[in-house]
Write a protein that holds these residues in place. Structure first.
Motif, PDB file in Angstrom:
ATOM      1  N   SER A   1      -2.337  10.629   5.523  1.00 25.93           N
ATOM      2  CA  SER A   1      -1.173  10.816   4.660  1.00 25.93           C
ATOM      3  C   SER A   1       0.123  10.551   5.427  1.00 25.93           C
ATOM      4  O   SER A   1       1.078   9.991   4.877  1.00 25.93           O
ATOM      5  N   CYS A   2       0.164  10.908   6.704  1.00 23.70           N
ATOM      6  CA  CYS A   2       1.351  10.666   7.534  1.00 23.70           C
ATOM      7  C   CYS A   2       1.632   9.173   7.629  1.00 23.70           C
ATOM      8  O   CYS A   2       2.779   8.731   7.466  1.00 23.70           O
ATOM      9  N   ALA A   3       0.590   8.389   7.866  1.00 20.62           N
ATOM     10  CA  ALA A   3       0.742   6.938   7.959  1.00 20.62           C
ATOM     11  C   ALA A   3       1.179   6.349   6.621  1.00 20.62           C
ATOM     12  O   ALA A   3       2.019   5.429   6.567  1.00 20.62           O
ATOM     13  N   SER A   4       0.651   6.879   5.520  1.00 19.33           N
ATOM     14  CA  SER A   4       0.979   6.361   4.186  1.00 19.33           C
ATOM     15  C   SER A   4       2.424   6.661   3.805  1.00 19.33           C
ATOM     16  O   SER A   4       3.100   5.824   3.201  1.00 19.33           O
ATOM     17  N   ILE A   5       2.901   7.845   4.141  1.00 18.53           N
ATOM     18  CA  ILE A   5       4.291   8.207   3.843  1.00 18.53           C
ATOM     19  C   ILE A   5       5.250   7.313   4.612  1.00 18.53           C
ATOM     20  O   ILE A   5       6.290   6.888   4.096  1.00 18.53           O
TER      21      ILE A   5
ATOM     22  N   GLY B   1      -5.756  11.232   1.701  1.00 17.97           N
ATOM     23  CA  GLY B   1      -4.501  11.140   2.432  1.00 17.97           C
ATOM     24  C   GLY B   1      -3.673   9.939   2.028  1.00 17.97           C
ATOM     25  O   GLY B   1      -2.454  10.023   1.876  1.00 17.97           O
ATOM     26  N   VAL B   2      -4.342   8.808   1.842  1.00 20.64           N
ATOM     27  CA  VAL B   2      -3.639   7.590   1.417  1.00 20.64           C
ATOM     28  C   VAL B   2      -3.056   7.783   0.025  1.00 20.64           C
ATOM     29  O   VAL B   2      -1.886   7.458  -0.229  1.00 20.64           O
ATOM     30  N   MET B   3      -3.853   8.328  -0.889  1.00 16.34           N
ATOM     31  CA  MET B   3      -3.370   8.554  -2.255  1.00 16.34           C
ATOM     32  C   MET B   3      -2.282   9.616  -2.293  1.00 16.34           C
ATOM     33  O   MET B   3      -1.339   9.527  -3.079  1.00 16.34           O
ATOM     34  N   GLY B   4      -2.414  10.622  -1.439  1.00 15.06           N
ATOM     35  CA  GLY B   4      -1.396  11.669  -1.385  1.00 15.06           C
ATOM     36  C   GLY B   4      -0.088  11.153  -0.828  1.00 15.06           C
ATOM     37  O   GLY B   4       0.987  11.443  -1.356  1.00 15.06           O
ATOM     38  N   GLY B   5      -0.168  10.372   0.253  1.00 17.99           N
ATOM     39  CA  GLY B   5       1.026   9.839   0.876  1.00 17.99           C
ATOM     40  C   GLY B   5       1.756   8.834   0.007  1.00 17.99           C
ATOM     41  O   GLY B   5       2.983   8.850  -0.101  1.00 17.99           O
ATOM     42  N   LEU B   6       0.998   7.944  -0.630  1.00 18.96           N
ATOM     43  CA  LEU B   6       1.602   6.885  -1.439  1.00 18.96           C
ATOM     44  C   LEU B   6       1.970   7.346  -2.849  1.00 18.96           C
ATOM     45  O   LEU B   6       3.001   6.944  -3.388  1.00 18.96           O
ATOM     46  N   PHE B   7       1.115   8.189  -3.444  1.00 17.03           N
ATOM     47  CA  PHE B   7       1.264   8.486  -4.866  1.00 17.03           C
ATOM     48  C   PHE B   7       1.384   9.971  -5.192  1.00 17.03           C
ATOM     49  O   PHE B   7       1.446  10.334  -6.376  1.00 17.03           O
ATOM     50  N   ALA B   8       1.387  10.853  -4.182  1.00 16.88           N
ATOM     51  CA  ALA B   8       1.440  12.300  -4.414  1.00 16.88           C
ATOM     52  C   ALA B   8       0.292  12.778  -5.286  1.00 16.88           C
ATOM     53  O   ALA B   8       0.442  13.685  -6.090  1.00 16.88           O
ATOM     54  N   MET B   9      -0.863  12.160  -5.134  1.00 17.15           N
ATOM     55  CA  MET B   9      -2.044  12.563  -5.910  1.00 17.15           C
ATOM     56  C   MET B   9      -3.273  12.588  -4.993  1.00 17.15           C
ATOM     57  O   MET B   9      -4.157  11.748  -5.083  1.00 17.15           O
ATOM     58  N   HIS B  10      -3.309  13.584  -4.100  1.00 15.15           N
ATOM     59  CA  HIS B  10      -4.419  13.641  -3.154  1.00 15.15           C
ATOM     60  C   HIS B  10      -5.608  14.436  -3.657  1.00 15.15           C
ATOM     61  O   HIS B  10      -6.610  14.575  -2.951  1.00 15.15           O
ATOM     62  N   GLY B  11      -5.542  14.923  -4.894  1.00 13.16           N
ATOM     63  CA  GLY B  11      -6.625  15.740  -5.427  1.00 13.16           C
ATOM     64  C   GLY B  11      -7.904  15.015  -5.805  1.00 13.16           C
ATOM     65  O   GLY B  11      -8.999  15.467  -5.446  1.00 13.16           O
ATOM     66  N   PRO B  12      -7.837  13.883  -6.545  1.00 12.09           N
ATOM     67  CA  PRO B  12      -9.057  13.268  -7.093  1.00 12.09           C
ATOM     68  C   PRO B  12     -10.187  13.025  -6.101  1.00 12.09           C
ATOM     69  O   PRO B  12     -11.327  13.397  -6.353  1.00 12.09           O
TER      70      PRO B  12
ATOM     71  N   LEU C   1      -4.776  21.580  -1.833  1.00 12.53           N
ATOM     72  CA  LEU C   1      -3.555  21.039  -2.424  1.00 12.53           C
ATOM     73  C   LEU C   1      -2.316  21.704  -1.830  1.00 12.53           C
ATOM     74  O   LEU C   1      -1.328  21.037  -1.518  1.00 12.53           O
ATOM     75  N   LEU C   2      -2.379  23.017  -1.680  1.00 10.23           N
ATOM     76  CA  LEU C   2      -1.230  23.752  -1.147  1.00 10.23           C
ATOM     77  C   LEU C   2      -0.935  23.348   0.297  1.00 10.23           C
ATOM     78  O   LEU C   2       0.197  22.965   0.626  1.00 10.23           O
ATOM     79  N   LEU C   3      -1.932  23.426   1.169  1.00  8.48           N
ATOM     80  CA  LEU C   3      -1.732  23.115   2.582  1.00  8.48           C
ATOM     81  C   LEU C   3      -1.377  21.638   2.775  1.00  8.48           C
ATOM     82  O   LEU C   3      -0.520  21.297   3.602  1.00  8.48           O
ATOM     83  N   GLY C   4      -2.026  20.782   1.985  1.00 14.51           N
ATOM     84  CA  GLY C   4      -1.737  19.353   2.070  1.00 14.51           C
ATOM     85  C   GLY C   4      -0.304  19.036   1.681  1.00 14.51           C
ATOM     86  O   GLY C   4       0.384  18.252   2.345  1.00 14.51           O
ATOM     87  N   ASN C   5       0.168  19.652   0.610  1.00 11.16           N
ATOM     88  CA  ASN C   5       1.539  19.406   0.148  1.00 11.16           C
ATOM     89  C   ASN C   5       2.573  19.974   1.121  1.00 11.16           C
ATOM     90  O   ASN C   5       3.653  19.395   1.286  1.00 11.16           O
ATOM     91  N   ILE C   6       2.257  21.104   1.747  1.00 17.96           N
ATOM     92  CA  ILE C   6       3.172  21.671   2.746  1.00 17.96           C
ATOM     93  C   ILE C   6       3.333  20.699   3.919  1.00 17.96           C
ATOM     94  O   ILE C   6       4.446  20.426   4.385  1.00 17.96           O
TER      95      ILE C   6
ATOM     96  N   ILE D   1      -7.918  17.937   8.148  1.00 23.17           N
ATOM     97  CA  ILE D   1      -7.417  17.261   9.352  1.00 23.17           C
ATOM     98  C   ILE D   1      -7.362  15.748   9.129  1.00 23.17           C
ATOM     99  O   ILE D   1      -6.374  15.082   9.483  1.00 23.17           O
ATOM    100  N   THR D   2      -8.416  15.195   8.541  1.00 25.54           N
ATOM    101  CA  THR D   2      -8.445  13.756   8.248  1.00 25.54           C
ATOM    102  C   THR D   2      -7.338  13.380   7.281  1.00 25.54           C
ATOM    103  O   THR D   2      -6.675  12.344   7.426  1.00 25.54           O
ATOM    104  N   PHE D   3      -7.112  14.231   6.311  1.00 27.20           N
ATOM    105  CA  PHE D   3      -6.056  14.013   5.327  1.00 27.20           C
ATOM    106  C   PHE D   3      -4.676  13.933   5.990  1.00 27.20           C
ATOM    107  O   PHE D   3      -3.868  13.063   5.658  1.00 27.20           O
TER     108      PHE D   3
END
Length: 241
Positions: free
Chosen positions: A82-86, A136-147, A171-176, A76-78
């Motif tokens: 991530s929405c704001a970062s995108i 979320g920030v790393m996922g939104g900006l860089f598509a790397m939310h795993g680390p 990773l799956l739910l986050g990317n969807i 949920i936090t992610f």
């Protein structure tokens, strides 16, 4: 033709790393995707879709190992961060984003090679919110939310089966969810669609090879090689931006 070959090889290697390490597709592919796609936003979209496809089968196979109490708060936090970062990507200059990406890759490599082994993360709600925000920030900006999320999942998982289930489902739910945000911002283009057709074949091959090699190769060795590559990629990204 050269760009297609690079996309294929990077997707294959990224899928291999993802299958062996449980994360790392975006970290691997985003070192070069921004230079192979028309825009930075399209690069993150392609990387996210391919990573999503690479985690589907593993998630389905390990679905019964998921502990939703451990997954839901960080997810949920992610979503929020991530929405704001995108949205930020639509406002920022591509050259600036590539420079930020280069610095991020170098920091990520140093973190995993040198620091992470000495850091112990406790699976508390505060940690979930913190890691979910960073992820979320790393996922939104860089598509790397795993680390960032991996540090939390390593700390809270009772065994390797649960770890794989949590990381891959995250990773799956986050990317969807991020795909929806990216479509809304106009990043799912025809160019991304064409690149996906080549990349998905590579993902299938890389995932299959990763599953085979995982049985015989040290995961630590794969991680060390991957992190060294990430650092080099970050330096190259800074030079080329």
């Amino acid at each position: 033709m050269t760009d297609i070959l690079f996309i294929f090889l990077l997707s294959l290697a990224g899928a291999f790393v993802l299958r062996v390490c449980g994360f790392g597709f975006g970290v691997f592919t985003m070192a070069w995707f921004p230079y192979l796609l028309p825009s930075y936003g399209e690069a993150t979209t392609l990387s996210g879709i391919l990573a999503m496809c690479g985690s589907i089968i593993v998630t389905i196979k390990n679905w019964h190992h998921i502990d939703w109490k451990k997954l839901t708060p960080i997810l949920i936090t992610f979503i929020v961060s991530s929405c704001a970062s995108i949205h930020f990507i639509t406002l920022a200059d591509d050259r600036l984003l590539k420079r930020i990406l280069g610095v991020t890759l170098i920091i990520a490599a140093i973190w995993f090679l040198v620091i992470s082994k000495h850091v112990k993360v406790k699976p508390t709600l505060t940690i979930q919110i913190t890691m979910g925000t960073i992820s979320g920030v790393m996922g939104g900006l860089f598509a790397m939310h795993g680390p960032a999320a991996v540090l939390y999942f390593l700390a809270c998982s009772k065994d390797k089966d649960e770890y794989v289930a949590l990381t891959m489902s995250y990773l799956l739910l986050g990317n969807i969810m991020m795909l929806g945000f990216r479509i809304n911002n106009g990043f799912l283009t025809q160019e991304v669609g064409y690149a996906f057709l080549y990349g998905i074949v590579a993902v299938a091959i890389g995932t299959w090879i990763g599953a085979k090699v995982f049985k015989h190769m040290s995961t630590d060795l794969v991680k060390q090689i991957s992190y060294a590559y990430i650092a080099i990629s970050g330096i190259i990204s800074l030079i080329m931006s």
